[in-house]
Motif scaffolding. Structure first.
Motif, PDB file in Angstrom:
ATOM      1  N   THR A  62       0.824  -1.203   0.000  1.00  0.00           N
ATOM      2  CA  THR A  62       0.000   0.000   0.000  1.00  0.00           C
ATOM      3  C   THR A  62       0.859   1.253   0.000  1.00  0.00           C
ATOM      4  O   THR A  62       0.587   2.210  -0.736  1.00  0.00           O
ATOM      5  CB  THR A  62      -0.927   0.010   1.233  1.00  0.00           C
ATOM      6  N   LEU A  63       1.894   1.263   0.815  1.00  0.00           N
ATOM      7  CA  LEU A  63       2.798   2.412   0.872  1.00  0.00           C
ATOM      8  C   LEU A  63       3.456   2.643  -0.479  1.00  0.00           C
ATOM      9  O   LEU A  63       3.590   3.784  -0.937  1.00  0.00           O
ATOM     10  CB  LEU A  63       3.860   2.171   1.944  1.00  0.00           C
ATOM     11  N   GLY A  64       3.834   1.554  -1.145  1.00  0.00           N
ATOM     12  CA  GLY A  64       4.480   1.673  -2.442  1.00  0.00           C
ATOM     13  C   GLY A  64       3.582   2.307  -3.503  1.00  0.00           C
ATOM     14  O   GLY A  64       4.008   3.202  -4.236  1.00  0.00           O
ATOM     15  N   VAL A  65       2.334   1.874  -3.584  1.00  0.00           N
ATOM     16  CA  VAL A  65       1.443   2.404  -4.616  1.00  0.00           C
ATOM     17  C   VAL A  65       0.998   3.823  -4.294  1.00  0.00           C
ATOM     18  O   VAL A  65       0.586   4.564  -5.193  1.00  0.00           O
ATOM     19  CB  VAL A  65       0.214   1.494  -4.832  1.00  0.00           C
ATOM     20  N   GLU A  66       1.091   4.222  -3.019  1.00  0.00           N
ATOM     21  CA  GLU A  66       0.694   5.582  -2.665  1.00  0.00           C
ATOM     22  C   GLU A  66       1.823   6.585  -2.845  1.00  0.00           C
ATOM     23  O   GLU A  66       1.605   7.790  -2.758  1.00  0.00           O
ATOM     24  CB  GLU A  66       0.188   5.625  -1.218  1.00  0.00           C
ATOM     25  N   PHE A  67       3.010   6.121  -3.114  1.00  0.00           N
ATOM     26  CA  PHE A  67       4.133   7.011  -3.386  1.00  0.00           C
ATOM     27  C   PHE A  67       4.037   7.619  -4.782  1.00  0.00           C
ATOM     28  O   PHE A  67       4.699   8.618  -5.071  1.00  0.00           O
ATOM     29  CB  PHE A  67       5.461   6.265  -3.266  1.00  0.00           C
ATOM     30  N   VAL A  68       3.260   7.018  -5.659  1.00  0.00           N
ATOM     31  CA  VAL A  68       3.203   7.457  -7.052  1.00  0.00           C
ATOM     32  C   VAL A  68       1.790   7.920  -7.395  1.00  0.00           C
ATOM     33  O   VAL A  68       0.843   7.706  -6.636  1.00  0.00           O
ATOM     34  CB  VAL A  68       3.627   6.315  -7.996  1.00  0.00           C
ATOM     35  N   GLY A  69       1.658   8.545  -8.572  1.00  0.00           N
ATOM     36  CA  GLY A  69       0.359   8.998  -9.031  1.00  0.00           C
ATOM     37  C   GLY A  69      -0.499   7.835  -9.494  1.00  0.00           C
ATOM     38  O   GLY A  69      -0.004   6.722  -9.716  1.00  0.00           O
ATOM     39  N   PRO A  70      -1.814   8.070  -9.672  1.00  0.00           N
ATOM     40  CA  PRO A  70      -2.737   7.001 -10.078  1.00  0.00           C
ATOM     41  C   PRO A  70      -2.328   6.276 -11.351  1.00  0.00           C
ATOM     42  O   PRO A  70      -2.523   5.065 -11.480  1.00  0.00           O
ATOM     43  CB  PRO A  70      -4.069   7.746 -10.259  1.00  0.00           C
ATOM     44  N   SER A  71      -1.730   6.996 -12.314  1.00  0.00           N
ATOM     45  CA  SER A  71      -1.364   6.378 -13.587  1.00  0.00           C
ATOM     46  C   SER A  71      -0.194   5.416 -13.467  1.00  0.00           C
ATOM     47  O   SER A  71       0.045   4.588 -14.350  1.00  0.00           O
ATOM     48  CB  SER A  71      -1.018   7.463 -14.616  1.00  0.00           C
ATOM     49  N   LYS A  72       0.557   5.503 -12.375  1.00  0.00           N
ATOM     50  CA  LYS A  72       1.745   4.656 -12.195  1.00  0.00           C
ATOM     51  C   LYS A  72       1.554   3.599 -11.114  1.00  0.00           C
ATOM     52  O   LYS A  72       2.489   2.878 -10.776  1.00  0.00           O
ATOM     53  CB  LYS A  72       2.964   5.515 -11.850  1.00  0.00           C
ATOM     54  N   ARG A  73       0.361   3.506 -10.547  1.00  0.00           N
ATOM     55  CA  ARG A  73       0.151   2.586  -9.432  1.00  0.00           C
ATOM     56  C   ARG A  73       0.350   1.132  -9.838  1.00  0.00           C
ATOM     57  O   ARG A  73       0.865   0.322  -9.063  1.00  0.00           O
ATOM     58  CB  ARG A  73      -1.250   2.776  -8.847  1.00  0.00           C
ATOM     59  N   ASN A  74      -0.093   0.788 -11.046  1.00  0.00           N
ATOM     60  CA  ASN A  74       0.063  -0.612 -11.444  1.00  0.00           C
ATOM     61  C   ASN A  74       1.539  -0.980 -11.594  1.00  0.00           C
ATOM     62  O   ASN A  74       1.967  -2.072 -11.212  1.00  0.00           O
ATOM     63  CB  ASN A  74      -0.700  -0.893 -12.743  1.00  0.00           C
ATOM     64  N   LEU A  75       2.367  -0.033 -12.099  1.00  0.00           N
ATOM     65  CA  LEU A  75       3.801  -0.309 -12.230  1.00  0.00           C
ATOM     66  C   LEU A  75       4.464  -0.439 -10.863  1.00  0.00           C
ATOM     67  O   LEU A  75       5.297  -1.327 -10.651  1.00  0.00           O
ATOM     68  CB  LEU A  75       4.475   0.816 -13.029  1.00  0.00           C
ATOM     69  N   ALA A  76       4.079   0.437  -9.936  1.00  0.00           N
ATOM     70  CA  ALA A  76       4.649   0.360  -8.589  1.00  0.00           C
ATOM     71  C   ALA A  76       4.235  -0.933  -7.907  1.00  0.00           C
ATOM     72  O   ALA A  76       5.054  -1.598  -7.255  1.00  0.00           O
ATOM     73  CB  ALA A  76       4.192   1.568  -7.760  1.00  0.00           C
ATOM     74  N   GLY A  77       2.972  -1.311  -8.064  1.00  0.00           N
ATOM     75  CA  GLY A  77       2.491  -2.542  -7.455  1.00  0.00           C
ATOM     76  C   GLY A  77       3.184  -3.772  -8.012  1.00  0.00           C
ATOM     77  O   GLY A  77       3.601  -4.661  -7.265  1.00  0.00           O
ATOM     78  N   PHE A  78       3.338  -3.816  -9.327  1.00  0.00           N
ATOM     79  CA  PHE A  78       4.006  -4.958  -9.940  1.00  0.00           C
ATOM     80  C   PHE A  78       5.490  -4.964  -9.617  1.00  0.00           C
ATOM     81  O   PHE A  78       6.117  -6.016  -9.551  1.00  0.00           O
ATOM     82  CB  PHE A  78       3.787  -4.948 -11.454  1.00  0.00           C
ATOM     83  N   GLY A  79       6.089  -3.771  -9.412  1.00  0.00           N
ATOM     84  CA  GLY A  79       7.491  -3.717  -9.025  1.00  0.00           C
ATOM     85  C   GLY A  79       7.736  -4.411  -7.699  1.00  0.00           C
ATOM     86  O   GLY A  79       8.719  -5.142  -7.543  1.00  0.00           O
ATOM     87  N   VAL A  80       6.822  -4.220  -6.754  1.00  0.00           N
ATOM     88  CA  VAL A  80       6.921  -4.914  -5.464  1.00  0.00           C
ATOM     89  C   VAL A  80       6.867  -6.418  -5.671  1.00  0.00           C
ATOM     90  O   VAL A  80       7.635  -7.176  -5.064  1.00  0.00           O
ATOM     91  CB  VAL A  80       5.786  -4.456  -4.525  1.00  0.00           C
ATOM     92  N   MET A  81       5.973  -6.871  -6.541  1.00  0.00           N
ATOM     93  CA  MET A  81       5.800  -8.298  -6.751  1.00  0.00           C
ATOM     94  C   MET A  81       7.005  -8.929  -7.460  1.00  0.00           C
ATOM     95  O   MET A  81       7.338 -10.097  -7.222  1.00  0.00           O
ATOM     96  CB  MET A  81       4.526  -8.549  -7.565  1.00  0.00           C
ATOM     97  N   TYR A  82       7.665  -8.172  -8.339  1.00  0.00           N
ATOM     98  CA  TYR A  82       8.867  -8.694  -8.989  1.00  0.00           C
ATOM     99  C   TYR A  82       9.925  -9.067  -7.949  1.00  0.00           C
ATOM    100  O   TYR A  82      10.553 -10.125  -8.033  1.00  0.00           O
ATOM    101  CB  TYR A  82       9.450  -7.655  -9.948  1.00  0.00           C
ATOM    102  N   PHE A  83      10.114  -8.195  -6.972  1.00  0.00           N
ATOM    103  CA  PHE A  83      11.117  -8.475  -5.949  1.00  0.00           C
ATOM    104  C   PHE A  83      10.690  -9.637  -5.062  1.00  0.00           C
ATOM    105  O   PHE A  83      11.528 -10.373  -4.539  1.00  0.00           O
ATOM    106  CB  PHE A  83      11.379  -7.214  -5.117  1.00  0.00           C
ATOM    107  N   PHE A  84       9.385  -9.818  -4.889  1.00  0.00           N
ATOM    108  CA  PHE A  84       8.890 -10.991  -4.180  1.00  0.00           C
ATOM    109  C   PHE A  84       9.306 -12.257  -4.922  1.00  0.00           C
ATOM    110  O   PHE A  84       9.737 -13.240  -4.322  1.00  0.00           O
ATOM    111  CB  PHE A  84       7.368 -10.917  -4.064  1.00  0.00           C
ATOM    112  N   SER A  85       9.188 -12.228  -6.245  1.00  0.00           N
ATOM    113  CA  SER A  85       9.565 -13.384  -7.057  1.00  0.00           C
ATOM    114  C   SER A  85      11.069 -13.632  -6.999  1.00  0.00           C
ATOM    115  O   SER A  85      11.520 -14.787  -6.933  1.00  0.00           O
ATOM    116  CB  SER A  85       9.133 -13.164  -8.511  1.00  0.00           C
ATOM    117  N   PHE A  86      11.867 -12.562  -7.017  1.00  0.00           N
ATOM    118  CA  PHE A  86      13.319 -12.727  -6.902  1.00  0.00           C
ATOM    119  C   PHE A  86      13.666 -13.393  -5.568  1.00  0.00           C
ATOM    120  O   PHE A  86      14.537 -14.273  -5.496  1.00  0.00           O
ATOM    121  CB  PHE A  86      14.020 -11.368  -6.999  1.00  0.00           C
ATOM    122  N   GLY A  87      13.001 -12.978  -4.510  1.00  0.00           N
ATOM    123  CA  GLY A  87      13.226 -13.592  -3.207  1.00  0.00           C
ATOM    124  C   GLY A  87      12.830 -15.055  -3.200  1.00  0.00           C
ATOM    125  O   GLY A  87      13.488 -15.898  -2.569  1.00  0.00           O
ATOM    126  N   TYR A  88      11.754 -15.374  -3.913  1.00  0.00           N
ATOM    127  CA  TYR A  88      11.269 -16.751  -4.050  1.00  0.00           C
ATOM    128  C   TYR A  88      12.369 -17.628  -4.639  1.00  0.00           C
ATOM    129  O   TYR A  88      12.560 -18.779  -4.234  1.00  0.00           O
ATOM    130  CB  TYR A  88      10.052 -16.729  -4.974  1.00  0.00           C
TER     131      TYR A  88
END
Length: 306
Positions: A62-88
């Motif tokens: 939530t903190l990550g997607v609120e750092f950016v504007g509405p048009s970039k929320r999906n990129l910020a959200g998916f960016g978090v998930m990419y790092f989750f996958s790297f950790g996996y």
């Protein structure tokens, strides 16, 4: 239960303190699990860790997607998930060389205390500050971000336009509670729909992740494949959600994951390669839908409820 903790703490205390407390508790419970002298301590500490981990991950998303504007929320959200996958994926490497589960847990958790440094560098959500009428702190954060990004301080008119932007948070003097998720019939239907999607995605995602050994063959290879397939899944999802919309993307990936899992579970054990292939395909579908439901949940509720 952890979801209610997230809702209450994010509303009342903000994203930053909720994350900092959750990460320290998670690490401490993880170390306690590794050092547990008996099964009772192991079960309790592991359960408490699971409780705060839900709070931790959803808060930082939530903190990550609120750092950016509405048009970039999906990129910020998916960016978090990419790092989750790297950790996996990298956790497999650690597990391969550290076979003792206590040593493995300590190797993972002890370095995580370094997240305490975030106390000095992690700012609060700009939108949450606005929603709580902490305007001066929000203005200070805007100036700090501007100096970091473009090396110049914005003028008062620019700051005023950002704060008064209709896409920013609705200012509210009161603290919202979980009851606001079902305050009206329309919102109740929305919340029920979102919760059902979370339930299905969680069951399928973790069912596949925890059943890597049940697929047969090499456990480490299976686990790696299950993690690596998330990267193309997220890439495809971030492309499609803006092209065909959230609802169609979510539905399509859930159907793909479900069909692949059903077929994989119906095959003869002799077709091991096909079973693993379909299971990985199912993991791809559910991983994509899982990250989409994160984004959708963040978008369908206003900041004061998010």
């Amino acid at each position: 239960m952890s979801q209610f903790m997230i809702i209450h703490n994010n509303f009342r205390f903000g994203r930053r303190p909720t994350f900092l407390v959750a990460i320290m508790l998670s690490v401490s419970f993880g170390i306690l699990t590794a050092l547990s002298p008996n099964m009772i301590v192991f079960i309790v500490s592991l359960g408490l860790q699971g409780l705060v981990n839900g709070c931790l991950f959803l808060t930082i998303f939530t903190l990550g997607v609120e750092f950016v504007g509405p048009s970039k929320r999906n990129l910020a959200g998916f960016g978090v998930m990419y790092f989750f996958s790297f950790g996996y994926c990298y956790i497999v490497l650690i597990a391969y060389f550290i076979r003792n589960w206590r040593h493995f847990a300590l190797a993972l958790y002890v370095p995580a205390y370094l997240f305490g440094v975030y106390y000095f560098i992690l700012p609060e959500s700009f939108r949450w500050l606005l929603s709580r009428r902490r305007i001066e702190e929000a203005e200070k954060l805007i100036r700090s971000v501007s100096m970091t990004n473009i090396n110049s301080e914005p003028d008062d008119e620019t700051i005023k336009s950002v704060i008064e932007d209709k896409d920013e948070a609705v200012i509210s003097a009161r603290t919202y509670t979980p009851l606001d998720l079902v305050r009206t019939w329309k919102r109740t239907a929305l919340t029920a729909n979102v919760c059902f999607n979370w339930l299905v995605n969680g069951m399928v995602y973790y069912g596949l992740a925890l059943n890597s050994e049940g697929l047969g063959g090499d456990l480490y290879l299976n686990f790696t494949l299950m993690g690596a397939i998330e990267i193309p899944a997220y890439t495809l999802a971030v492309f499609l959600i803006d092209k065909i919309g959230r609802r169609k993307s979510l539905t399509g990936f859930m159907v793909l994951g479900g069909v692949a899992c059903i077929v994989s579970g119906s095959l003869s054990p002799d077709l091991h390669w096909l079973i693993v292939t379909l299971a990985v395909l199912g993991k791809m579908g559910i991983s994509a839908s899982f990250t989409i439901i994160y984004v959708v949940t963040a978008e369908v509720y206003p900041t004061v409820m998010r």
